[in-house]
Design a protein around this motif. Structure first.
Motif, PDB file in Angstrom:
ATOM      1  N   ALA A  34      32.428  35.703  36.623  1.00 18.62           N
ATOM      2  CA  ALA A  34      32.569  36.592  37.786  1.00 18.62           C
ATOM      3  C   ALA A  34      33.769  37.515  37.624  1.00 18.62           C
ATOM      4  CB  ALA A  34      32.710  35.757  39.058  1.00 18.62           C
ATOM      5  N   ALA A  35      34.886  36.956  37.161  1.00 20.31           N
ATOM      6  CA  ALA A  35      36.089  37.765  36.965  1.00 20.31           C
ATOM      7  C   ALA A  35      35.867  38.816  35.888  1.00 20.31           C
ATOM      8  CB  ALA A  35      37.268  36.869  36.597  1.00 20.31           C
ATOM      9  N   ALA A  36      35.213  38.416  34.807  1.00 15.61           N
ATOM     10  CA  ALA A  36      34.950  39.347  33.711  1.00 15.61           C
ATOM     11  C   ALA A  36      34.102  40.521  34.176  1.00 15.61           C
ATOM     12  CB  ALA A  36      34.260  38.616  32.570  1.00 15.61           C
ATOM     13  N   GLN A  37      33.051  40.231  34.945  1.00 12.33           N
ATOM     14  CA  GLN A  37      32.182  41.308  35.404  1.00 12.33           C
ATOM     15  C   GLN A  37      32.929  42.291  36.293  1.00 12.33           C
ATOM     16  OE1 GLN A  37      27.801  39.134  35.206  1.00 12.33           O
ATOM     17  NE2 GLN A  37      28.724  39.462  37.201  1.00 12.33           N
ATOM     18  N   ARG A  38      33.801  41.773  37.173  1.00 11.84           N
ATOM     19  CA  ARG A  38      34.597  42.674  38.015  1.00 11.84           C
ATOM     20  C   ARG A  38      35.509  43.548  37.175  1.00 11.84           C
ATOM     21  NH1 ARG A  38      34.629  38.054  41.526  1.00 11.84           N
ATOM     22  NH2 ARG A  38      36.576  37.321  40.578  1.00 11.84           N
ATOM     23  N   LEU A  39      36.127  42.954  36.182  1.00  9.88           N
ATOM     24  CA  LEU A  39      37.034  43.710  35.314  1.00  9.88           C
ATOM     25  C   LEU A  39      36.275  44.743  34.489  1.00  9.88           C
ATOM     26  CD1 LEU A  39      39.361  40.819  34.102  1.00  9.88           C
ATOM     27  CD2 LEU A  39      40.043  42.768  35.516  1.00  9.88           C
ATOM     28  N   PHE A  40      35.113  44.369  33.973  1.00  9.00           N
ATOM     29  CA  PHE A  40      34.313  45.312  33.185  1.00  9.00           C
ATOM     30  C   PHE A  40      33.984  46.555  33.998  1.00  9.00           C
ATOM     31  CE2 PHE A  40      32.273  41.565  30.678  1.00  9.00           C
ATOM     32  CZ  PHE A  40      33.414  41.451  29.902  1.00  9.00           C
ATOM     33  N   LEU A  41      33.579  46.340  35.255  1.00  8.26           N
ATOM     34  CA  LEU A  41      33.178  47.461  36.094  1.00  8.26           C
ATOM     35  C   LEU A  41      34.374  48.249  36.623  1.00  8.26           C
ATOM     36  CD1 LEU A  41      30.262  45.750  38.044  1.00  8.26           C
ATOM     37  CD2 LEU A  41      30.081  47.452  36.226  1.00  8.26           C
ATOM     38  N   VAL A  50      39.722  39.693  26.382  1.00  9.75           N
ATOM     39  CA  VAL A  50      39.539  38.284  26.723  1.00  9.75           C
ATOM     40  C   VAL A  50      40.774  37.762  27.450  1.00  9.75           C
ATOM     41  CG1 VAL A  50      39.332  35.961  25.758  1.00  9.75           C
ATOM     42  CG2 VAL A  50      37.884  37.808  24.883  1.00  9.75           C
ATOM     43  N   GLU A  51      41.941  38.218  27.009  1.00  6.27           N
ATOM     44  CA  GLU A  51      43.182  37.807  27.677  1.00  6.27           C
ATOM     45  C   GLU A  51      43.210  38.247  29.134  1.00  6.27           C
ATOM     46  OE1 GLU A  51      43.836  37.660  23.368  1.00  6.27           O
ATOM     47  OE2 GLU A  51      42.980  39.186  24.708  1.00  6.27           O
ATOM     48  N   ASP A  52      42.696  39.446  29.408  1.00  5.42           N
ATOM     49  CA  ASP A  52      42.625  39.935  30.787  1.00  5.42           C
ATOM     50  C   ASP A  52      41.740  39.032  31.636  1.00  5.42           C
ATOM     51  OD1 ASP A  52      44.193  42.164  30.154  1.00  5.42           O
ATOM     52  OD2 ASP A  52      42.432  43.402  29.681  1.00  5.42           O
ATOM     53  N   ILE A  53      40.610  38.651  31.077  1.00  8.04           N
ATOM     54  CA  ILE A  53      39.662  37.808  31.811  1.00  8.04           C
ATOM     55  C   ILE A  53      40.267  36.438  32.087  1.00  8.04           C
ATOM     56  CG2 ILE A  53      37.396  36.711  31.737  1.00  8.04           C
ATOM     57  CD1 ILE A  53      36.569  39.025  29.792  1.00  8.04           C
ATOM     58  N   ALA A  54      40.846  35.845  31.062  1.00  4.65           N
ATOM     59  CA  ALA A  54      41.452  34.521  31.219  1.00  4.65           C
ATOM     60  C   ALA A  54      42.581  34.549  32.239  1.00  4.65           C
ATOM     61  CB  ALA A  54      41.958  34.016  29.871  1.00  4.65           C
ATOM     62  N   ALA A  55      43.401  35.585  32.178  1.00  3.21           N
ATOM     63  CA  ALA A  55      44.528  35.695  33.106  1.00  3.21           C
ATOM     64  C   ALA A  55      44.059  35.842  34.544  1.00  3.21           C
ATOM     65  CB  ALA A  55      45.411  36.884  32.720  1.00  3.21           C
ATOM     66  N   ALA A  56      42.942  36.534  34.742  1.00  2.55           N
ATOM     67  CA  ALA A  56      42.425  36.746  36.100  1.00  2.55           C
ATOM     68  C   ALA A  56      42.022  35.436  36.755  1.00  2.55           C
ATOM     69  CB  ALA A  56      41.236  37.706  36.062  1.00  2.55           C
TER      70      ALA A  56
END
Length: 213
Positions: A34-41, A50-56
């Protein structure tokens, strides 16, 4: 629409178990997706690491790779569960019902996760429809759905999977899904099923010689 990487699970770790309702056994995997999809968009697919996603989510990079082989794989987290549910509904269906009707109802039941999952599902659809890196993986996903659909139609109509009609239905169903999802994304108040059913009616061929007992 739907997710895969054995062709169906696109790199999602086999350690992640997902039920039909779209709620994986591991909340970390779902939170990451869910976090990754928000960040992608929000920030762009290529710009998100990947670091951005993990940190979120507050986990380590290593934790991310416990669940996903690549960042694009988060989109397909539910794919195996959706396809398995689809297979099950087809197998349990009444043989007297036209196969196209069976497929339509089974397809919608398998991919429509309801209002509670609306944000996640819309994000997933937008990424699949419009992000090239995700679209590349979608080809393998769609192929698995087409195989299942063609085999079902072939069985119900005494044809082979490679005959014209089963193939036509299989390809048309996936095209109708893409068109229905595009309409759904264009209307924030729409329900997914309401957008999919008209596309099925318009696009999926109903063979005149199909008989039901």
């Amino acid at each position: 629409m739907s997710r895969e990487v054995t062709p169906s699970g696109a790199g999602v770790s086999s350690d992640v178990e997902v039920d039909r309702g779209g709620r994986p056994a591991s909340t970390s995997a779902r939170a990451l997706a869910a976090a990754a999809q928000r960040l992608f968009l929000g920030d762009g697919f290529d710009q998100t690491t990947v670091e951005d996603i993990a940190a979120a989510v507050g986990v380590s990079r290593r934790t991310f790779f416990r669940y996903f082989a690549t960042k694009a794989d988060v989109v397909w987290l539910e794919s195996d569960a959706e396809l398995e549910h689809f297979r099950g509904v087809l197998a349990a269906s009444d043989a007297s019902i036209h196969p196209v009707d069976v497929i339509e109802n089974a397809f919608i039941a398998s991919i429509d996760h309801g209002l509670a999952e609306d944000e996640w599902a819309r994000h997933r659809a937008e990424l699949i429809l419009y992000v090239p890196a995700v679209q590349a993986q979608a080809a393998a996903v769609y192929r698995q759905w087409r195989i299942v659909i063609a085999e079902f139609v072939a069985e119900r109509t005494s044809r082979t999977r490679d005959d014209e009609y089963p193939l036509a239905v299989a390809y048309a169903v996936m095209a109708a899904s893409s068109a229905g999802h595009e309409r759904w994304l264009a209307d924030p108040d729409a329900r997914l099923a309401e957008c999919l059913r008209p596309m099925f009616a318009l696009m999926v061929p109903r063979a005149r010689d199909v008989t039901t007992d």
